[in-house]
Enzyme design. Structure first.
Site, short mmCIF file in Angstrom:
data_model
loop_
_atom_site.label_atom_id
_atom_site.label_comp_id
_atom_site.label_asym_id
_atom_site.label_seq_id
_atom_site.Cartn_x
_atom_site.Cartn_y
_atom_site.Cartn_z
N THR A 90 0.83 -1.21 0.00
CA THR A 90 0.00 0.00 0.00
C THR A 90 0.87 1.26 0.00
N GLY B 193 3.39 -3.35 8.30
CA GLY B 193 3.75 -3.58 9.70
C GLY B 193 5.26 -3.71 9.80
N GLU C 189 -6.05 -5.89 3.95
CA GLU C 189 -6.18 -7.01 3.00
C GLU C 189 -7.36 -6.80 2.07
C1 LIG Z 1 -7.39 -18.01 12.80
C2 LIG Z 1 -6.54 -16.98 12.18
C3 LIG Z 1 -5.23 -16.90 12.83
C4 LIG Z 1 -4.37 -15.98 12.68
C5 LIG Z 1 -4.53 -14.77 11.87
C6 LIG Z 1 -3.77 -13.76 12.54
C7 LIG Z 1 -3.74 -12.56 12.18
C8 LIG Z 1 -4.43 -11.99 10.98
C9 LIG Z 1 -3.53 -11.71 9.87
C10 LIG Z 1 -2.93 -10.59 9.66
C11 LIG Z 1 -3.11 -9.40 10.43
C12 LIG Z 1 -1.90 -8.59 10.56
C13 LIG Z 1 -1.65 -7.52 9.85
C14 LIG Z 1 -2.45 -7.01 8.72
C15 LIG Z 1 -1.58 -6.90 7.49
C16 LIG Z 1 -2.25 -6.22 6.37
C17 LIG Z 1 -1.70 -6.26 5.20
C18 LIG Z 1 -2.29 -5.59 4.00
O1 LIG Z 1 -3.29 -4.96 4.06
S1 LIG Z 1 -1.44 -5.84 2.55
C19 LIG Z 1 -2.25 -4.85 1.37
C20 LIG Z 1 -3.57 -5.41 0.96
N1 LIG Z 1 -4.08 -4.70 -0.16
C21 LIG Z 1 -5.15 -5.08 -0.77
O2 LIG Z 1 -5.78 -6.04 -0.40
C22 LIG Z 1 -5.52 -4.29 -2.00
C23 LIG Z 1 -6.93 -4.55 -2.43
N2 LIG Z 1 -7.06 -4.40 -3.86
C24 LIG Z 1 -6.94 -5.42 -4.73
O3 LIG Z 1 -6.70 -6.56 -4.36
C25 LIG Z 1 -7.14 -5.06 -6.17
O4 LIG Z 1 -6.89 -3.73 -6.41
C26 LIG Z 1 -8.53 -5.43 -6.67
C27 LIG Z 1 -8.82 -6.91 -6.44
C28 LIG Z 1 -9.58 -4.62 -5.92
C29 LIG Z 1 -8.57 -5.13 -8.16
O5 LIG Z 1 -7.55 -5.87 -8.79
P1 LIG Z 1 -6.79 -5.36 -10.13
O6 LIG Z 1 -5.97 -6.45 -10.71
O7 LIG Z 1 -6.10 -4.11 -9.83
O8 LIG Z 1 -7.91 -4.99 -11.11
P2 LIG Z 1 -9.11 -5.69 -11.81
O9 LIG Z 1 -10.31 -5.24 -11.05
O10 LIG Z 1 -9.03 -5.32 -13.23
O11 LIG Z 1 -8.94 -7.25 -11.68
C30 LIG Z 1 -8.53 -7.98 -12.77
C31 LIG Z 1 -9.04 -9.39 -12.68
O12 LIG Z 1 -8.26 -10.09 -11.72
C32 LIG Z 1 -9.08 -10.65 -10.72
N3 LIG Z 1 -8.33 -10.64 -9.47
C33 LIG Z 1 -8.01 -9.56 -8.72
N4 LIG Z 1 -7.31 -9.98 -7.64
C34 LIG Z 1 -7.16 -11.31 -7.76
C35 LIG Z 1 -6.54 -12.31 -6.95
N5 LIG Z 1 -5.94 -11.99 -5.80
N6 LIG Z 1 -6.59 -13.58 -7.37
C36 LIG Z 1 -7.24 -13.92 -8.50
N7 LIG Z 1 -7.86 -13.03 -9.31
C37 LIG Z 1 -7.82 -11.75 -8.93
C38 LIG Z 1 -10.30 -9.76 -10.71
O13 LIG Z 1 -11.39 -10.44 -10.13
C39 LIG Z 1 -10.47 -9.52 -12.20
O14 LIG Z 1 -11.00 -10.69 -12.78
P3 LIG Z 1 -11.77 -10.61 -14.17
O15 LIG Z 1 -10.85 -10.00 -15.15
O16 LIG Z 1 -12.97 -9.78 -13.94
O17 LIG Z 1 -12.12 -12.05 -14.46
C1 LIG Z 2 -3.85 -1.91 10.71
C2 LIG Z 2 -3.50 -1.91 9.26
C3 LIG Z 2 -2.44 -2.69 8.84
C4 LIG Z 2 -2.05 -2.67 7.51
N1 LIG Z 2 -0.96 -3.38 7.12
C5 LIG Z 2 -0.53 -3.29 5.84
C6 LIG Z 2 0.66 -3.98 5.43
O1 LIG Z 2 1.30 -4.67 6.22
N2 LIG Z 2 1.07 -3.83 4.15
C7 LIG Z 2 0.39 -3.08 3.26
O2 LIG Z 2 0.83 -3.00 2.11
N3 LIG Z 2 -0.74 -2.44 3.60
C8 LIG Z 2 -1.21 -2.52 4.86
N4 LIG Z 2 -2.36 -1.86 5.24
C9 LIG Z 2 -3.08 -1.05 4.25
C10 LIG Z 2 -4.41 -1.65 3.85
O3 LIG Z 2 -4.24 -2.75 3.03
C11 LIG Z 2 -5.26 -0.56 3.16
O4 LIG Z 2 -5.52 0.45 4.12
C12 LIG Z 2 -6.53 -1.15 2.62
O5 LIG Z 2 -6.27 -1.98 1.53
C13 LIG Z 2 -7.57 -0.09 2.24
O6 LIG Z 2 -7.05 0.84 1.35
P1 LIG Z 2 -7.14 2.41 1.61
O7 LIG Z 2 -6.67 2.65 2.99
O8 LIG Z 2 -6.40 3.05 0.50
O9 LIG Z 2 -8.66 2.76 1.55
P2 LIG Z 2 -9.42 3.40 0.31
O10 LIG Z 2 -9.33 2.44 -0.84
O11 LIG Z 2 -8.97 4.79 0.08
O12 LIG Z 2 -10.90 3.40 0.87
C14 LIG Z 2 -11.60 4.56 1.34
C15 LIG Z 2 -13.07 4.46 0.93
O13 LIG Z 2 -13.18 4.45 -0.49
C16 LIG Z 2 -14.00 3.39 -0.92
N5 LIG Z 2 -13.52 2.84 -2.19
C17 LIG Z 2 -12.23 2.70 -2.61
N6 LIG Z 2 -12.20 2.09 -3.81
C18 LIG Z 2 -13.46 1.84 -4.17
C19 LIG Z 2 -14.06 1.20 -5.28
N7 LIG Z 2 -13.34 0.69 -6.27
N8 LIG Z 2 -15.40 1.10 -5.31
C20 LIG Z 2 -16.15 1.58 -4.28
N9 LIG Z 2 -15.63 2.18 -3.20
C21 LIG Z 2 -14.31 2.31 -3.13
C22 LIG Z 2 -13.88 2.34 0.18
O14 LIG Z 2 -15.01 1.48 0.21
C23 LIG Z 2 -13.77 3.20 1.43
O15 LIG Z 2 -15.07 3.51 1.85
C24 LIG Z 2 -2.77 -1.88 6.57
C25 LIG Z 2 -3.87 -1.12 7.00
C26 LIG Z 2 -4.23 -1.13 8.34
C27 LIG Z 2 -5.40 -0.27 8.77
#
Ligand SMILES: CC/C=C\C/C=C\C/C=C\C/C=C\CC/C=C/C(=O)SCCNC(=O)CCNC(=O)[C@H](O)C(C)(C)COP(=O)(O)OP(=O)(O)OC[C@H]1O[C@@H](n2cnc3c(N)ncnc32)[C@H](O)[C@@H]1OP(=O)(O)O
Ligand SMILES: Cc1cc2nc3c(=O)[nH]c(=O)nc-3n(C[C@H](O)[C@H](O)[C@H](O)COP(=O)(O)OP(=O)(O)OC[C@H]3O[C@@H](n4cnc5c(N)ncnc54)[C@H](O)[C@@H]3O)c2cc1C
Length: 646
Positions: free
Chosen positions: A138, A176, A414
């Site tokens: 991110t 993180g 995520e």
């Molecule tokens: C019991 C449990 C025990 C323990 C757990 C303990 C702890 C919990 C764990 C962790 C907690 C700790 C810390 C938190 C750490 C956090 C980390 C993060 O947040 S990392 C960053 C995460 N970021 C995101 O998730 C970003 C979200 N956005 C996206 O994924 C993409 O932008 C999005 C999917 C929204 C769009 O994808 P994109 O490719 O950009 O565009 P498009 O829409 O054109 O998609 C194309 C095509 O691909 C398909 N697709 C997208 N993603 C995937 C995928 N991952 N796999 C397969 N396919 C995918 C999408 O559906 C589309 O398909 P079609 O072309 O329509 O067929």
């Molecule tokens: C505690 C914590 C730990 C994290 N750890 C990590 C990490 O280890 N590594 C890492 O890379 N990232 C990490 N992140 C980042 C995290 O993955 C992002 O914050 C998350 O994916 C959401 O993205 P954003 O913050 O840009 O929200 P935004 O995408 O800006 O969302 C803001 C608002 O816009 C809306 N919105 C955005 N896009 C759309 C759309 N396409 N259609 C409709 N509505 C939309 C959402 O629904 C929401 O209401 C962490 C975040 C937190 C809070």
């Protein structure tokens, strides 16, 4: 032991131990989990309640604990991945750990994306914790993957990639372990031979291996947050940082700069799919903890009066049952859905490792949808549990504020939940395939017969009484038909297209319908998986009590979404009026087993860390003892008196 809670346990109609075995997946697993939980008696894990510490002290205590956890893992000889997870979940309690990202994202990315040579180099370093990693995807300005700005440009003359954050908005934000890690998996747009090939993962060293000083890279902590105080979420600015060609995961660039396409570009996103799948199980765990606290407390708390008799237990108030028992049912439902999600993840990722990518889109859609559905429900559920404990729920001693603060970002990280729900393209695609006569397999197969069973509004007089609200299989069928809301979303898109809108605008103008469709699909999955699980449970007493919970889960969901079911003609108005009556009967049936049902989750007191949720129910004396430990009570007269009041 508090006499109320003793009485509650005597009232149970089933064997609690046997239900624990079902939740754990068998007696052997329960036995092993309990053995692992004994590590909490190790004095090396003694610590101050984090609520009495500053952020910096909390971070330090968490780092010490993470290091202890590693040393103890070796000492206790715990090496099986599932057992490591269990051990960490027990020791971590209600908080996160500073090395969490290393385990949940950095290592899994290495395992799934290193080639043989890279595995040989990086896995020993990462599993011995010489390399401590984070996952930097991110950015300050973007999370949407195609919008990410960080670049990795291949320089064939030096055989290096040059990583660059060209703008303020491209600074990596949130990973993180900003202070803890010395390496990161960095997601960057790959450029080679002047062309962009989209996001790829690179291993970047951030800090010196001996001194931990940052290399010429700007890296640090982003400051205090809503919760997650133990975690040093960080920033990372890369200014033309050079890394060897070998540090590109899955190595898609040849020495001459030629780009070799992967089997699927989406494999780079595999770690997110893995965590989204885990979060379904985490939702179940946190929902179960919250219910344990609120229900045990409600059994020992007496308040007001129902009749002119001594104050009743607050669990006897119908409204209290209505707040808590549907959540208890949800905790059970999500436990079984969590088991399904884990099995599905490992089955499909096994196939992917063998080169069969056919089920990758379904895995992505299911994990994204269920992650959003279960975390949203749990997030609001924790708060209901907290409120149901009155004033004492507001005290950090209850653990409920911490559970909420630590859990709530699951709705954001995520993949933000709305964005995850909008990954419904798969549902719409499946709907269109089914409509074109293709036979769908798996969880989407219910769309096969939609053509025959159109879900659309019927005039009230024509509504058939299809559903017996006491019959679970009928309720599952209703949820299935409601899930055909995807039809409305698909139609909305079609109508928008007919108005000559672009494909993208048509989707955006149908987004509310799409999220509703996704929610209905996930709800159907949960009801179905809960019901399917019942057929595996042979013990009649347990089967009966879980059937009651499953009925409550299903009917409560219908009551909350009555508009959908009425509009689609799935239930009649008289049936809808029967549902609250039946729900009240179910609350009465669950009441005698409520404490036993939370006991079956089997959380040791140290894991629950809640004065209100204590197994012995001795709440008041321990609340008093906890309060006396508040740092404000360290001296009889606080120094502020001398400084400002005197
Ligand atoms: C019991 C449990 C025990 C323990 C757990 C303990 C702890 C919990 C764990 C962790 C907690 C700790 C810390 C938190 C750490 C956090 C980390 C993060 O947040 S990392 C960053 C995460 N970021 C995101 O998730 C970003 C979200 N956005 C996206 O994924 C993409 O932008 C999005 C999917 C929204 C769009 O994808 P994109 O490719 O950009 O565009 P498009 O829409 O054109 O998609 C194309 C095509 O691909 C398909 N697709 C997208 N993603 C995937 C995928 N991952 N796999 C397969 N396919 C995918 C999408 O559906 C589309 O398909 P079609 O072309 O329509 O067929
Ligand atoms: C505690 C914590 C730990 C994290 N750890 C990590 C990490 O280890 N590594 C890492 O890379 N990232 C990490 N992140 C980042 C995290 O993955 C992002 O914050 C998350 O994916 C959401 O993205 P954003 O913050 O840009 O929200 P935004 O995408 O800006 O969302 C803001 C608002 O816009 C809306 N919105 C955005 N896009 C759309 C759309 N396409 N259609 C409709 N509505 C939309 C959402 O629904 C929401 O209401 C962490 C975040 C937190 C809070």
């Amino acid at each position: 032991m508090n006499p109320d809670i003793v009485k509650e346990r005597q009232n149970a109609s089933f064997d609690v131990q046997k239900l624990t075995y079902i939740l754990d997946g068998g007696p052997e697993k329960t036995k092993r989990r309990r053995e692992i939980s004994l590590v909490l008696n190790d004095p090396d894990f003694d610590e101050e309640d984090p609520n009495f510490l500053s952020r910096s002290e909390r971070y330090e205590q968490a780092v010490r604990k993470s290091a202890q956890m590693i040393l103890k893992l070796r000492e206790y000889g715990i090496s099986d991945p599932a057992e490591i997870n269990c051990y960490k979940s027990v020791v971590r309690g209600n908080f996160h750990e500073s090395l969490g990202l290393h385990y949940v994202m950095f290592l899994p990315t290495l395992y799934s994306q290193c080639d043989q040579e890279q595995s040989k180099k990086w896995l020993p370093l990462a599993t011995s914790f010489e390399v401590l990693g984070t996952y930097a995807q991110t950015e300050l300005g973007h999370t949407h993957l195609r919008g990410l700005e960080t670049t990795a440009t291949f320089d064939p003359t030096t055989q290096e990639f040059v990583l660059n954050s060209p703008t303020v908005t491209s600074i990596k934000w949130w990973p993180g372990a900003g202070k803890t890690s010395n390496h990161a998996v960095v997601l960057a747009q790959l450029y080679t031979r002047g062309k962009c090939h989209g996001l790829h993962a690179f291993i970047v060293q951030l800090r010196h291996m001996d001194t931990h000083e940052p290399l010429p890279i700007l890296v640090g902590d982003i400051g205090p947050k809503f919760g997650f105080s133990e975690v040093d979420n960080g920033f990372l600015k890369l200014d033309h940082v050079r890394i060897p060609r070998e540090n590109m995961l899955m190595k898609h660039v040849e020495p001459d700069g030629r780009y070799v396409k992967p089997a699927s570009a989406k494999l780079t996103y595999g770690t997110m799919v893995f965590i989204r799948s885990l979060l379904v199980g985490l939702s179940a765990l946190v929902m179960a903890k919250s219910c344990t606290i609120a229900i045990r407390y409600s059994a020992v708390r007496h308040q007001s009066e129902i009749r002119s008799e001594p104050e009743p237990q607050i669990l006897d108030y119908q409204t209290q049952q209505y707040k808590l028992f549907p959540l208890l049912a949800t905790a059970y439902a999500f436990s079984f859905v969590g088991q399904y999600m884990t099995e599905t993840y490992y089955r499909i990722s096994g196939d992917i490792n063998q080169g069969d990518l056919s089920e990758l889109p379904e895995l992505h859609a299911v994990s994204a949808g269920l992650k959003a559905f279960t975390t949203w429900t749990t997030n609001t559920g924790i708060e209901v549990c907290r409120m149901s404990c009155g004033g004492h729920g507001y005290s950090r001693s209850s653990a409920l504020p911490d559970l909420y603060a630590e859990f709530t970002p699951t709705c954001t990280y995520e993949g933000e939940n709305t964005v995850m729900m909008l990954q419904t393209a798969y549902l719409v695609k499946s709907y269109r395939q089914a409509k074109a006569g293709e036979q769908l397999r798996g969880i989407m197969s219910y769309l096969n017969d939609m053509e025959q069973r159109h879900v659309r509004a019927h005039p009230a007089s024509a509504r058939p009484a299809l559903v017996d609200i006491n019959d679970l299989s009928d309720l599952v069928e209703s949820y299935k038909l409601r899930a055909a809301l995807v039809e409305s979303a698909a139609k909305s898109i079609q109508q928008e297209l007919q108005k000559r809108r672009s494909h993208e605008d048509a989707w955006n103008n149908s987004a509310i319908d799409l999220v509703k469709a996704s929610d209905a699909h996930c709800h159907y999955m949960v009801v179905k998986l809960f019901t399917d699980k019942l057929s595996e449970i042979g013990d009649p007493d347990i089967n009966l009590v879980l059937t009651t919970l499953a009925q409550l889960y299903a009917l409560h969901g219908i009551a909350l979404n009555s508009g959908d079911f009425l509009q689609a003609g799935l239930l009649t108005v008289p049936q809808m009026q029967q549902i609250p009556v039946r729900i009240k009967e179910l609350l009465c049936l669950i009441r005698p087993n409520a404490v036993a049902l939370v006991d079956a989750f089997d959380f040791p007191d140290k894991v629950l860390s809640s004065v209100l949720g204590r197994y012995d129910g001795n709440v008041y004396e321990n609340l008093f003892e906890w309060a006396r430990r508040s740092p404000l009570n360290a001296t009889e007269v606080h120094e502020s008196f001398h400084k400002y009041l005197k």
